[in-house]
Design a protein around this motif. Structure first.
Motif, PDB file in Angstrom:
ATOM      1  N   THR A   1       0.847  -1.185   0.170  1.00 16.09           N
ATOM      2  CA  THR A   1       0.017  -0.031   0.176  1.00 16.09           C
ATOM      3  C   THR A   1       0.821   1.258   0.007  1.00 16.09           C
ATOM      4  O   THR A   1       2.019   1.217   0.445  1.00 16.09           O
TER       5      THR A   1
ATOM      6  N   GLU B   1      -4.735   5.533   3.286  1.00 19.42           N
ATOM      7  CA  GLU B   1      -3.753   4.426   2.752  1.00 19.42           C
ATOM      8  C   GLU B   1      -4.633   3.623   1.681  1.00 19.42           C
ATOM      9  O   GLU B   1      -5.619   3.150   1.954  1.00 19.42           O
TER      10      GLU B   1
ATOM     11  N   PRO C   1      -4.094   0.960  -1.865  1.00 23.15           N
ATOM     12  CA  PRO C   1      -3.069  -0.221  -2.727  1.00 23.15           C
ATOM     13  C   PRO C   1      -2.480   0.715  -3.786  1.00 23.15           C
ATOM     14  O   PRO C   1      -3.135   1.618  -4.503  1.00 23.15           O
TER      15      PRO C   1
END
Lengths: 615, 154
Positions: free
Chosen positions: A359, A375, A377
């Motif tokens: 991430t 946060e 990916p």
């Protein structure tokens, strides 16, 4: 996102009250105290637990209260709301329906559960999972989430070689900005001869607009410590340092508490968990020098010297602190280790893109509806972050640019909103991940002024070692100052470009090598704004003081006298109830009158041109 | 009032005499004494067996190791772009007005110093300041006046 994980021992209901500094400054301590009192008075203490937690990430909406297991989300909670919240927690209670629910920034509708809020549900919170769900000053909370289990696994079930191999297969890249493959450093340190080696966590997060390292250290310090201990075991080090900048006093305090508690529990110190591995961690406090985020400058700083970078090779993995092999990584990189050890490299490599795994964590700020830490990916697009999670620009204004990576990064325009966010794509666009700052700007920001801000920053933070960086950035600043003052010439653009390339090539460390990026990218994507400043003497954002003027519109001025009172140089004349006028010779264009003129009149206008044009 | 040489000796006892003790010792002096006097730097140099120039060289590199006189409360106003977008200038105006000093100066009673600082990491709650070790965020004119008044009465 699911909050209840890893079996935090909960009463029937748990109220998680954010005690990040953002929420504290909005009054969350009072909310905590008053909620505890109300619950006691209602006789609910047995069934309802009130917990203080680290930052939930959505600081814009603080103080935040989350009720588990339902996942109810209350935002902007006031002390007056507390009795209602307390009553709603009784077995017969119903979730509140209006205030203090969060209202969606796009539709204005109230939302009851945090997993329906776009700020949260488009995120993938792995590293940040504990932030906001545990009390960072209480190791018991961390242990209840399964904390330090991966340390046990690493020490007793894996060999150092296996750990390095796992890190290699995971594809983890350094999250400090450059994206260097982490395993190469680990392997080099592991293979380096000698038994005196060091593990350093670089928490000198200096990029303007970036604060995710601070949030992790304040919200989940043990995850970072554990990553460092595992790294120490893998490379054969016995000592670690966390280098934290002086600007982060709360992070330092939380780390001190965490290290102390981990030492008492036997996770840090001699014979960790009764194994034959010993490892100690110390905090080293920085003292306000941006360049110390560069790894060799950071080493010099710990050694008690001026924080000046040195040429590489030798790399710190070969010859680092006091000439010994040293592993230096960013806070987020260490925080990822627990997942790689716990869930395995394959699981980790399943997140993200082909070349960038895991991430990415960003600090989303500037002209954005939902600012905070996100946060996601790797590989998600800028558009998804800015519009999907961030809720777009407040007031429905058009997006102009996003500056990623602070003074090392670049400014990307609307055409590039579909750029995937990963190390390689951002670099190809002329910007970089940097430490993860993401500053969104709208049409009210002047791009030339923005670039000038970052160059000004670089001139002040250049350590002075390399002439191209020390002198070149000052030259660039002089030229940019001329342009914003309306004294620029067309050849200045070429000079800026060649200077920028020269500084990049001729500087030793990352600071100089990236300092021209904000100028070079804005020249690439917003060249017409530079040209407007130079040829037309026009600043389209009406920011550059020498290219605008203020004027009072006679038909709207009621002579309320507010502007005359705020003008610091007495440039506004006119008796009460008479139409006022600005003396353009005296006006310093501070804009105070423009801001203070009551909106119902809106009598002051900001116009192009340095002076009022005579007909 | 403590003696500067005693303070330095105490800090040396705590951190040792190695070169890497230099920064923690200087930070310790600043924590107690607000800034590094010439005497303090010479004393540290003697204790650590360094030249005074070495000590000054290190101290002058770091903005938090002040070598200029500082007040009891050092107010650091974040000058970062996000704070600048959200009213940093007004914050400075209010401070200058209330304390009657400019940025970089210290009040006559040695109580307050106003400085500008790099990002303190509160961009989402801008504008923000640090007073010694305490951050104050989401500032407005009214909020700031209240905060400073409290410090004035301390």
């Amino acid at each position: 996102m699911k909050i209840r994980r890893g079996g935090i021992r909960m009463s029937n209901k748990t109220c998680l009250i954010c005690q990040g500094t953002g929420c504290v400054s909005a009054g969350s301590r009072e909310i905590h105290a008053s909620l505890e009192k109300e619950i006691e008075q209602l006789g609910l203490s047995k069934d309802v637990k009130v917990k203080r937690t680290g930052c939930h990430g959505f600081c814009e909406q603080g103080p935040l209260v989350v009720v588990e297991p339902e996942g109810l989300f209350y935002a902007g909670v006031k002390v007056d709301d507390v009795p209602d919240i307390a009553r709603s927690l009784s077995p017969q209670g119903e979730p509140l329906e209006e205030k203090p629910l969060y209202h969606d920034s796009a539709t204005g509708n109230p939302i009851t559960h945090y997993h329906d809020i776009s700020f949260y549900n488009k995120q993938q919170r792995t590293v940040l999972q504990n932030c906001g769900n545990i009390d960072p000053e209480e190791i018991g909370d961390y242990l209840a989430t399964g904390g330090y289990q991966s340390l046990r696994k690493a020490l007793f079930e894996m060999s150092p070689g296996q750990i390095v191999d796992e890190v290699k297969r995971s594809g983890l890249r350094g999250l400090g900005g450059a994206g260097f493959p982490t395993w190469i450093k680990w392997e080099a340190c592991q293979r380096a001869p000698g038994d005196e080696k060091y593990v350093i966590c670089n928490a000198d997060e200096g990029d303007p607009g970036a604060f995710q390292d601070r949030s992790i250290l304040e919200g989940d310090p043990h995850s970072v410590l554990k990553g460092m201990i595992i790294a120490g075991y893998a490379i054969g080090a016995r000592k670690g340092y966390v280098y934290v900048r002086a600007e982060y006093p709360l992070a330092i305090k939380r780390l001190e508490i965490a290290i102390d508690q981990a030492r008492k529990k036997g996770f840090i110190g001699k014979s960790i968990l009764d194994s034959n591995f010993s490892f100690d961690i110390e905090i080293f406090q920085g003292a306000g020098a941006f360049v110390c985020g560069e790894e060799t400058a950071l080493l010099a700083s710990i050694e008690g010297k001026r924080g000046m970078p040195r040429p590489r090779p030798p790399f710190p993995a070969q010859s680092g602190l006091w000439g010994k092999p040293t592993l230096i990584s960013n806070v987020k990189t260490y925080a990822n280790i627990r997942w790689i050890v716990n869930k395995g490299a394959d699981w980790f490599a399943g997140i993200g893109t082909e070349g960038c795994k895991g991430t990415a964590i960003f600090s989303l700020t500037g002209k954005i509806a939902n600012s905070g830490i996100v946060e996601v990916p790797m590989g998600i697009t800028l558009r998804e972050i800015i519009y999907g999670i961030g809720g777009g620009i407040p007031g429905g204004k058009p997006f102009k640019a996003v500056q990623t990576g602070g003074p090392s990064g670049g400014c990307l325009p609307a055409e590039l909103l579909d750029t995937p966010v990963d190390f390689d794509s951002l670099k190809a666009a002329g910007s970089m991940m940097g430490s993860g700052g993401m500053v969104v700007v709208d049409e009210d920001t002047c791009i030339v002024d923005l670039a000038r801000y970052f160059v000004d920053f670089a001139t002040k933070e250049s350590c002075g070692e390399c002439a191209p960086c020390r002198l070149g950035t000052n030259q660039m600043l002089d030229i940019l100052n001329d342009i914003v003052e309306g004294k620029g010439e067309m050849e200045d653009i070429d000079i800026l470009e060649s200077l920028g390339m020269g500084i990049k090539k001729g500087s030793l460390c990352g600071l100089g090598q990236t300092a021209p990026n904000p100028v070079l990218t804005t020249l690439k994507y917003f060249r017409e704004e530079y040209e407007e400043h130079i040829i037309e003497k026009k600043c389209r954002a009406k920011v550059c003081k020498d290219l605008i003027h203020f004027i009072i519109m006679p038909d709207r001025c009621t002579g309320c006298h507010i502007c005359t009172k705020v003008c610091p140089v007495n440039a506004i004349s006119g008796d009460p109830k008479q139409i006022h006028e600005i003396d353009q010779e005296l006006c310093i264009k501070c804009g105070l009158c423009f801001e203070k003129c009551p909106p119902k009149f809106g009598a002051i206008e900001k116009n192009y041109g340095s002076k009022v044009m005579e007909d | 009032m403590y003696q500067i040489d005693n303070l330095v000796k105490d800090l040396v006892k705590q951190h040792g005499r190695a070169r890497e003790a230099l920064m923690p010792i200087l930070q310790g002096v600043v924590a107690q004494h607000n800034y590094l006097t010439d005497e303090a730097m010479v004393e540290v140099a003697k204790e650590l067996d360094l030249s005074a120039a070495e000590v000054y060289g290190t101290a002058s590199f770091y903005t938090f190791l002040d070598t200029e006189p500082r007040g009891k409360y050092v107010i650091r106003v974040c000058k970062t772009i996000t704070c600048a977008m959200k009213g940093k200038n007004e914050i400075i105006e209010v401070l200058q007005e209330m304390l009657r000093i400019n940025v970089g100066e210290t009040t006559l009673n040695d109580k307050f110093t106003i400085l500008e600082t790099n990002c303190i990491g509160w961009c989402h709650k801008a504008p923000a300041i640090l007073i010694n070790d305490t951050p104050y965020t989401d500032l407005t004119r009214e909020k700031l006046v209240k905060i400073i008044k409290e410090y004035m009465h301390q």
